[in-house]
Motif scaffolding. Structure first.
Motif, short mmCIF file in Angstrom:
data_model
loop_
_atom_site.label_atom_id
_atom_site.label_comp_id
_atom_site.label_asym_id
_atom_site.label_seq_id
_atom_site.Cartn_x
_atom_site.Cartn_y
_atom_site.Cartn_z
N CYS A 140 0.83 -1.20 0.00
CA CYS A 140 0.00 0.00 0.00
C CYS A 140 0.87 1.25 0.00
CB CYS A 140 -0.92 -0.03 1.22
SG CYS A 140 -2.23 1.22 1.21
N CYS A 141 1.92 1.25 0.81
CA CYS A 141 2.81 2.41 0.89
C CYS A 141 3.59 2.64 -0.41
CB CYS A 141 3.78 2.25 2.05
SG CYS A 141 3.00 2.42 3.68
N TYR A 142 3.68 1.61 -1.25
CA TYR A 142 4.35 1.74 -2.54
C TYR A 142 3.36 2.01 -3.69
CZ TYR A 142 9.05 0.52 -0.99
OH TYR A 142 10.29 0.53 -0.39
N GLY A 143 2.10 2.25 -3.35
CA GLY A 143 1.14 2.68 -4.35
C GLY A 143 0.22 1.61 -4.90
N THR A 144 0.35 0.37 -4.42
CA THR A 144 -0.51 -0.71 -4.88
C THR A 144 -1.83 -0.67 -4.13
OG1 THR A 144 1.38 -2.11 -5.45
CG2 THR A 144 -0.73 -3.22 -5.09
N THR A 145 -2.93 -0.80 -4.86
CA THR A 145 -4.25 -0.74 -4.23
C THR A 145 -5.08 -2.00 -4.45
OG1 THR A 145 -5.09 0.46 -6.17
CG2 THR A 145 -4.41 1.77 -4.27
N THR A 146 -4.67 -2.87 -5.38
CA THR A 146 -5.37 -4.13 -5.63
C THR A 146 -4.33 -5.20 -5.92
OG1 THR A 146 -7.29 -2.96 -6.54
CG2 THR A 146 -7.12 -5.31 -7.01
N VAL A 147 -4.55 -6.40 -5.36
CA VAL A 147 -3.56 -7.46 -5.44
C VAL A 147 -4.23 -8.79 -5.77
CG1 VAL A 147 -1.76 -8.71 -4.18
CG2 VAL A 147 -2.17 -6.29 -3.69
N SER A 405 3.79 9.32 -2.18
CA SER A 405 3.57 10.09 -0.96
C SER A 405 2.22 9.80 -0.34
CB SER A 405 3.69 11.59 -1.25
OG SER A 405 2.67 12.03 -2.12
N ASP A 406 1.19 9.64 -1.19
CA ASP A 406 -0.17 9.45 -0.69
C ASP A 406 -0.90 8.43 -1.53
OD1 ASP A 406 -1.06 12.01 1.30
OD2 ASP A 406 0.71 12.32 0.05
N VAL A 407 -1.84 7.74 -0.90
CA VAL A 407 -2.67 6.75 -1.58
C VAL A 407 -4.10 6.90 -1.08
CG1 VAL A 407 -3.11 4.29 -1.99
CG2 VAL A 407 -0.75 5.12 -1.82
N TYR A 408 -5.04 6.86 -2.03
CA TYR A 408 -6.46 6.82 -1.71
C TYR A 408 -7.03 5.50 -2.19
CZ TYR A 408 -6.33 11.82 -0.62
OH TYR A 408 -6.03 13.03 -0.06
N LYS A 409 -7.80 4.85 -1.34
CA LYS A 409 -8.47 3.60 -1.70
C LYS A 409 -9.96 3.77 -1.46
CE LYS A 409 -8.98 -0.71 -2.87
NZ LYS A 409 -8.78 -1.15 -4.27
N ARG A 410 -10.73 3.64 -2.55
CA ARG A 410 -12.17 3.91 -2.48
C ARG A 410 -12.44 5.28 -1.86
NH1 ARG A 410 -12.63 -1.75 -1.22
NH2 ARG A 410 -13.83 -2.85 -2.81
N VAL A 414 -5.48 6.45 2.71
CA VAL A 414 -4.89 5.32 3.43
C VAL A 414 -3.38 5.43 3.62
CG1 VAL A 414 -6.74 3.71 2.84
CG2 VAL A 414 -4.77 3.93 1.30
N VAL A 415 -2.72 6.27 2.82
CA VAL A 415 -1.29 6.57 3.01
C VAL A 415 -1.14 8.08 2.92
CG1 VAL A 415 1.05 6.34 2.08
CG2 VAL A 415 -0.49 4.37 2.07
N HIS A 416 -0.46 8.65 3.91
CA HIS A 416 -0.24 10.11 3.95
C HIS A 416 1.24 10.35 4.21
CE1 HIS A 416 -0.77 14.34 4.53
NE2 HIS A 416 -0.46 14.31 5.81
N LYS A 417 1.88 11.07 3.28
CA LYS A 417 3.30 11.36 3.37
C LYS A 417 4.13 10.11 3.60
CE LYS A 417 2.72 16.15 4.84
NZ LYS A 417 3.02 17.19 5.87
N GLY A 418 3.73 9.05 2.87
CA GLY A 418 4.50 7.80 2.89
C GLY A 418 4.19 6.87 4.03
N VAL A 419 3.27 7.25 4.91
CA VAL A 419 2.98 6.46 6.11
C VAL A 419 1.51 6.04 6.09
CG1 VAL A 419 2.92 6.47 8.64
CG2 VAL A 419 4.74 7.70 7.41
N LEU A 420 1.25 4.77 6.48
CA LEU A 420 -0.12 4.30 6.57
C LEU A 420 -0.93 5.16 7.52
CD1 LEU A 420 0.31 0.43 6.76
CD2 LEU A 420 -0.80 1.68 4.91
N VAL A 421 -2.13 5.51 7.12
CA VAL A 421 -3.04 6.27 7.97
C VAL A 421 -3.69 5.33 8.96
CG1 VAL A 421 -5.11 7.71 8.01
CG2 VAL A 421 -3.45 7.99 6.15
N GLU A 422 -3.59 5.62 10.24
CA GLU A 422 -4.20 4.78 11.25
C GLU A 422 -5.71 4.88 11.17
OE1 GLU A 422 -2.62 2.70 13.21
OE2 GLU A 422 -0.62 3.30 12.52
N GLU A 423 -6.36 3.73 11.32
CA GLU A 423 -7.82 3.72 11.24
C GLU A 423 -8.42 4.37 12.49
OE1 GLU A 423 -9.18 -0.22 10.59
OE2 GLU A 423 -8.16 -0.44 8.67
#
Length: 423
Positions: A140-147, A405-410, A414-423
């Motif tokens: 996820c931190c590397y930009g993958t959103t589906t596996v 740097s950032d990832v959005y899923k749906r 879910v990733v902000h500035k390279g770090v997973l966003v805590e739920e």
């Protein structure tokens, strides 16, 4: 209707075309690259993609507007070939490879897949779950959103089911989407040594119906290779799986060309994987039957070989291609799709646009999800990878560094500035 979130002022947005089929030939070199772009998100889906200032009618009191000046956006990366669920690891084989031992030599010595099978059989559900979850977090931190994730390190029902149940549970718990593939035909288990045909019959008669009954996998896969399973055995298993309603994949032409691609073509499989040793005739068979080529350059790199799948030749012949990690503990221990994409350029000589199409819209077709992901079309899932650079060439040129740097899923951050966003 007001957007929930608007991501604004991207230097560039890479927006693949989705003509209703996977891209090939000239289509692979085409995409919409939007300057000063924005992406509006509503209810977890793409609402609008545009350039300049967002339309005022999209912005309400509750709309969150996020400025991404200096960054680029792409659809979330799709890794459509992995072996993520396993016990143990195989760094102890590294020195063997460095001293010239081949993949099949290590396998025939009881290493390789057999080593991982032993470790996986000994691993509990909780151990496999936690280990796979860590891998998904990295992805996820590397930009993958589906596996796509395969079983295949059990080679008996108890462990194969455990792997598939781990995939099922993580698909419920983790932000990333997982697409399950049943691959008990990954190797001939030691208890069936010399009786590969009997093992295929057992999978067909006993395992496949259980997988289907419990909806544990969408795809069925097999390793068609010298000293593993023959083309006839591969056809037997995949035809039975197809008759039960499974979609088909096949590992083929990785080390030797023994007819696996022809099996894929005959059965109109969704994809054939690896393909480093594919022949011109087999390339044409794939093109004629629109079999997608899931290409795995990281495996060639990890095995210290020099022969990469002929990606450009396949595109020119009309074969749709993807690039994937083949993430596994032995022949490609990585989760880094960006590095795989860079190998696509540096070793396969693909252009950045060809690579980005391969890991977005074509990869979505490879897992039968192009109706919901893979491009930034309106009403598709808002799966978005954001890179800390100003143009789409840069993350392919600046290698071996995580630029996400950032990832959005749906639509969820879910990733902000390279770090997973805590739920």
């Amino acid at each position: 209707m007001y957007a929930d979130t608007i991501l604004t002022h991207f230097s560039q947005i890479f927006a693949p075309n989705d003509p209703g089929h996977p891209l090939t030939k000239d289509e692979m070199s085409e995409a919409n690259v939007i300057a000063d772009g924005y992406i509006a998100i509503k209810d977890g889906k793409i609402q609008k993609v545009g350039s300049g200032e967002p339309d005022p009618e999209l912005i309400g009191k509750e709309t969150e507007v996020v400025d991404y000046t200096g960054k680029i956006a792409t659809p979330g990366l799709i890794d459509c070939h992995t072996h993520l669920v396993y016990g143990g690891s195989r760094e102890h084989e590294f020195s063997l490879k460095l001293n010239g031992a081949s993949y099949l030599e290590i396998l025939n010595q009881g290493g390789g897949i057999h080593s991982t099978v032993s470790a996986t059989r000994k691993s509990s559900f909780a151990e496999l779950y936690e280990k796979t979850k860590r891998l998904l977090d990295y992805m996820c931190c590397y930009g993958t959103t589906t596996v796509e994730a395969k079983s295949g390190y059990g080679l008996n029902w108890e462990t194969e089911e455990r792997q598939l149940r781990v995939i099922e549970k993580l698909n419920q718990d983790h932000p990333l989407d997982l697409i399950p593939t049943f691959m008990a035909a990954h190797a001939v288990p030691k208890e069936y040594a010399g009786r590969s045909g009997e093992y295929i019959q057992m999978i067909t008669a006993e395992m496949l119906p259980k997988v289907k009954a419990d909806h544990l996998a969408e795809f069925c896969d097999i390793f068609c290779e010298k000293d593993v399973f023959t083309a006839d055995e591969s056809y037997q298993l995949l035809k039975a799986a197809q008759d039960m309603g499974f979609k088909l994949r096949i590992h083929a032409d990785e080390i030797e060309s023994i007819g696996g691609v022809e099996v894929a073509a005959k059965l109109h499989a969704t994809s054939a994987e690896h393909l480093m040793m594919i022949t011109d005739e087999s390339i044409q068979a794939m093109a004629d039957n629109q079999v997608i080529g899931n290409l795995l350059p990281g495996t060639t790199f990890s095995l210290m070989q020099t022969t990469y799948a002929p990606a450009k030749k396949m595109i020119e012949a009309g074969v749709p291609i993807t690039l994937s990690t083949d993430s596994n503990p032995g022949s490609c221990p990585t989760i880094n799709m960006q590095f795989i994409m860079q190998l696509g350029c540096f070793q396969m000589k693909l252009t950045p646009i060809q690579v980005l199409n391969a890991v977005t819209i074509n990869a979505a077709y490879s897992i039968d999800r192009a109706d919901t992901i893979g491009s930034l079309d309106v009403d598709k899932q808002a799966d978005i990878a954001i890179f800390d650079c100003s143009n789409i060439d840069y993350p392919l040129y600046f290698f071996a560094t995580n630029l996400v740097s950032d990832v959005y899923k749906r639509g969820q951050h879910v990733v902000h500035k390279g770090v997973l966003v805590e739920e």
